[in-house]
Design an enzyme around this catalytic site. Structure first.
Site, PDB file in Angstrom:
ATOM      1  N   THR A   1      11.615  11.824  36.496  1.00  0.00           N
ATOM      2  CA  THR A   1      11.883  11.121  37.755  1.00  0.00           C
ATOM      3  C   THR A   1      11.025  11.765  38.834  1.00  0.00           C
ATOM      4  OG1 THR A   1      14.119  10.678  37.005  1.00  0.00           O
ATOM      5  CG2 THR A   1      13.715  10.484  39.371  1.00  0.00           C
TER       6      THR A   1
ATOM      7  N   ASN B   1      19.433   5.231  41.210  1.00  0.00           N
ATOM      8  CA  ASN B   1      20.360   6.366  41.293  1.00  0.00           C
ATOM      9  C   ASN B   1      21.018   6.477  42.666  1.00  0.00           C
ATOM     10  OD1 ASN B   1      20.137   7.002  38.667  1.00  0.00           O
ATOM     11  ND2 ASN B   1      18.999   8.903  38.934  1.00  0.00           N
TER      12      ASN B   1
ATOM     13  N   GLY C   1      28.107  14.437  39.976  1.00  0.00           N
ATOM     14  CA  GLY C   1      27.356  15.668  39.687  1.00  0.00           C
ATOM     15  C   GLY C   1      26.261  15.334  38.698  1.00  0.00           C
TER      16      GLY C   1
ATOM     17  N   CYS D   1      20.963  14.460  37.675  1.00  0.00           N
ATOM     18  CA  CYS D   1      20.161  13.392  38.297  1.00  0.00           C
ATOM     19  C   CYS D   1      20.622  12.976  39.696  1.00  0.00           C
ATOM     20  CB  CYS D   1      20.137  12.179  37.378  1.00  0.00           C
ATOM     21  SG  CYS D   1      19.218  12.516  35.866  1.00  0.00           S
TER      22      CYS D   1
HETATM   23  N1  NAD Z   1      18.998  14.146  31.979  1.00  0.00           N
HETATM   24  C1  NAD Z   1      19.083  12.863  32.291  1.00  0.00           C
HETATM   25  O1  NAD Z   1      20.120  12.216  32.119  1.00  0.00           O
HETATM   26  C2  NAD Z   1      17.904  12.143  32.865  1.00  0.00           C
HETATM   27  C3  NAD Z   1      17.916  10.742  32.909  1.00  0.00           C
HETATM   28  C4  NAD Z   1      16.812  10.087  33.435  1.00  0.00           C
HETATM   29  C5  NAD Z   1      15.738  10.808  33.936  1.00  0.00           C
HETATM   30  N2  NAD Z   1      15.756  12.180  33.901  1.00  0.00           N
HETATM   31  C6  NAD Z   1      14.585  12.893  34.416  1.00  0.00           C
HETATM   32  O2  NAD Z   1      13.813  13.337  33.306  1.00  0.00           O
HETATM   33  C7  NAD Z   1      13.197  14.596  33.598  1.00  0.00           C
HETATM   34  C8  NAD Z   1      13.608  15.618  32.551  1.00  0.00           C
HETATM   35  O3  NAD Z   1      15.011  15.789  32.633  1.00  0.00           O
HETATM   36  P1  NAD Z   1      15.842  16.540  31.496  1.00  0.00           P
HETATM   37  O4  NAD Z   1      17.272  16.388  31.846  1.00  0.00           O
HETATM   38  O5  NAD Z   1      15.352  16.125  30.163  1.00  0.00           O
HETATM   39  O6  NAD Z   1      15.378  18.043  31.773  1.00  0.00           O
HETATM   40  P2  NAD Z   1      15.643  19.308  30.842  1.00  0.00           P
HETATM   41  O7  NAD Z   1      15.681  20.462  31.765  1.00  0.00           O
HETATM   42  O8  NAD Z   1      16.777  19.043  29.920  1.00  0.00           O
HETATM   43  O9  NAD Z   1      14.315  19.377  29.938  1.00  0.00           O
HETATM   44  C9  NAD Z   1      13.065  19.745  30.398  1.00  0.00           C
HETATM   45  C10 NAD Z   1      12.338  20.468  29.269  1.00  0.00           C
HETATM   46  O10 NAD Z   1      10.999  20.725  29.677  1.00  0.00           O
HETATM   47  C11 NAD Z   1      10.635  21.997  29.196  1.00  0.00           C
HETATM   48  N3  NAD Z   1       9.471  22.474  29.962  1.00  0.00           N
HETATM   49  C12 NAD Z   1       9.444  23.034  31.188  1.00  0.00           C
HETATM   50  N4  NAD Z   1       8.154  23.288  31.538  1.00  0.00           N
HETATM   51  C13 NAD Z   1       7.383  22.881  30.511  1.00  0.00           C
HETATM   52  C14 NAD Z   1       5.994  22.876  30.271  1.00  0.00           C
HETATM   53  N5  NAD Z   1       5.132  23.341  31.179  1.00  0.00           N
HETATM   54  N6  NAD Z   1       5.536  22.389  29.111  1.00  0.00           N
HETATM   55  C15 NAD Z   1       6.404  21.924  28.187  1.00  0.00           C
HETATM   56  N7  NAD Z   1       7.736  21.892  28.341  1.00  0.00           N
HETATM   57  C16 NAD Z   1       8.216  22.368  29.500  1.00  0.00           C
HETATM   58  C17 NAD Z   1      11.879  22.834  29.350  1.00  0.00           C
HETATM   59  O11 NAD Z   1      11.833  23.996  28.529  1.00  0.00           O
HETATM   60  C18 NAD Z   1      12.958  21.826  28.916  1.00  0.00           C
HETATM   61  O12 NAD Z   1      13.205  21.897  27.536  1.00  0.00           O
HETATM   62  C19 NAD Z   1      13.638  14.946  35.021  1.00  0.00           C
HETATM   63  O13 NAD Z   1      12.671  14.487  35.922  1.00  0.00           O
HETATM   64  C20 NAD Z   1      14.916  14.145  35.187  1.00  0.00           C
HETATM   65  O14 NAD Z   1      15.179  13.844  36.532  1.00  0.00           O
HETATM   66  C21 NAD Z   1      16.802  12.844  33.369  1.00  0.00           C
END
Ligand code: NAD
Length: 452
Positions: free
Chosen positions: A124, A212, A261, A264
């Protein structure tokens, strides 16, 4: 298609696994070497219903692999999905450093291994990020590539289902070539007719934040209605049903509680508010949403203070549920973190249980909170000998306890329910002192607390 997923967290792992399940070859990269090792051994590092089964199948059929090697991931992929964190920065703006530093490295790799690829932003990200990623890469290479915005709408707790059967897929690109490739990739997931909506990058980036922010506003609106219900003696559940039957309003997302909470809503509301600010626009409604949500998270503590005449010191309280919502182990921005910390500071000892989120909670909670908490292996041992129970998450197993047991094993059967799990009549018949959100309190003397 050969797909690379960069960042294998909640979104990346689900994305990679589901794409592998639909027949693509997927390589998932993460910088967390320990996590990568665990996934290579067949371990799913997060709790997400249904993920294990699809993950094991994709692994068995060798369509899903894991690595920490960016160069290998780049070489082996035609399309690369960035599923990287975009946490809130100091002023609430989305921190793009993860995304842009990877874009920088991708630029160098394009230079070394030229050949058309699509870079997809699934994180996002604020409006304009596709342009920034494009500029970063183009500053390092003349190779041909497209940058696409493809926001993810999955819900934790139902992520596999949401990914496999999305209500819509949004693709932001002005490149016909990229649009065609993205459509081909997503077609297997929308066979029942849900749309793949192609638009420009900026509209696509804003769509995610608008969704959102709208949902956070809807929840907050109902929480405010609940607060009014408490003051005027109405029942928010009746009001919810009364308005939810209006198809313009809809039935979903109208449940009052202890605030939103998760990873997101809080950060995305802040980020879109910040973007508006940057462009000279004050997004006023979101100011209120954020303020109301802050106080809503602690509204249950305020009710406890009223109930105990301001003195919670020395009380022992049970906590049911720690995750920010059921069916996930994610505790990012969970109301439980704020409630338990406040209670700890007020001198309360706590016994807590969550079906999946004890470990993640322990990793995130403050020292002062943990010093006052004990963690139990099951729901029932939490309530033995406690002064009161606080319900923070609506896990299914909390919905149907043996109601008579509360009075038998607790010092006093006082329940502060942040999720409105019990029928008021049933609570009354079971002799509970039951205080929920936006509904009349049960078995509480009127003079005790004006608004509870
Ligand atoms: N969690 C949700 O429900 C959700 C839903 C829609 C969108 N998003 C968006 O998706 C994105 C990711 O969210 P998430 O919840 O999966 O995050 P997360 O923290 O669960 O996962 C991120 C991953 O990226 C890895 N990482 C960090 N730096 C890195 C790098 N340089 N190279 C490779 N890997 C690296 C971390 O180790 C981690 O495993 C965010 O922007 C979030 O807003 C999340």
């Amino acid at each position: 298609m050969k797909i690379g997923v960069i960042g294998t967290g909640y979104v990346g792992l689900v994305t990679g696994t589901c794409f592998a399940d639909s027949g693509n070859d997927v390589i998932c990269l993460d910088i967390d070497a320990d996590k990568v090792e665990r996934m290579k051994k067949g371990e799913v590092p997060i709790y997400e219903p249904g993920l294990n089964r699809v993950f094991e199948r994709a692994l068995r059929e060798k369509r899903l692999t894991f690595t920490t090697d960016l160069e290998k991931t780049f070489r082996e992929s035609e399309t690369l999905f960035l599923c990287l964190p975009t946490p809130p920065g100091a002023n609430g703006q989305a921190d793009l450093s993860f995304v842009l530093s990877v874009a920088d490295k991708l630029g160098e790799l394009f230079n070394e291994y030229p050949g058309y690829k699509i870079i997809v932003n699934k994180s996002t990200v604020p409006v304009g990020t596709a342009d920034k990623v494009r500029e970063k890469i183009a500053s390092k290479t003349d190779a041909e590539f497209d940058v696409v915005s493809n926001p993810e709408f999955l819900r934790e707790g139902a992520a596999v289902e949401d990914f496999m059967k999305p209500e819509r897929v949004v693709v932001g690109t002005r490149s016909e070539r990229a649009a065609e490739a993205m459509t081909a990739l997503y077609e297997p997931f929308v066979r029942s007719g849900n749309p793949i909506i192609i638009m420009d990058e900026r509209s696509s980036e804003l769509t995610k934040y608008a969704a959102n922010a709208m949902l956070a506003t809807k929840i907050t609106f109902m929480n405010e209605i609940a607060n009014i219900c408490e003051r005027v003696g109405a029942d928010v559940d009746n009001v919810r049903i009364g308005i939810g039957t209006d198809s313009r309003i809809g039935k979903r997302f109208l449940f009052a509680g202890i605030g939103y909470g998760g990873s997101c809503f809080p950060k995305d509301v802040q980020a879109i508010h910040h973007t508006a600010d940057e462009y000279g626009y004050n997004f006023r409604i979101l100011d209120s949403v954020m303020k109301v949500n802050e106080s809503q998270k602690l509204s249950i503590v305020e009710k406890m203070k009223l109930f105990y005449n301001g003195n919670l010191q020395g009380k022992t309280v049970g906590i049911w549920g720690l995750s920010f919502k059921p069916e996930t182990d994610d505790i990012r921005e969970a109301p439980s973190l704020y409630i338990t910390e406040q209670l700890a500071k007020l001198g309360v000892k706590m016994k807590a249980y969550d079906p999946e989120a004890i470990k993640t909670f322990q990793d995130a909670a403050s020292d002062v909170t943990l010093a006052n908490m004990e963690f139990m292996n099951d729901r029932d041992s939490v309530i033995e000998g406690v002064d009161a129970l606080v319900i923070c998450t609506e896990w299914n197993e909390f919905r149907r306890p043996v109601m008579d047991r509360f009075a038998k094993v607790m010092k006093e059967p006082v329940i502060f329910d942040g999720r409105n799990l019990y029928d008021l009549k049933r609570a009354e018949e079971s002799g509970l002192i039951y205080i929920s959100v936006g509904r009349p309190s049960v078995n509480v003397h009127k003079s005790k607390m004006a608004t509870v």
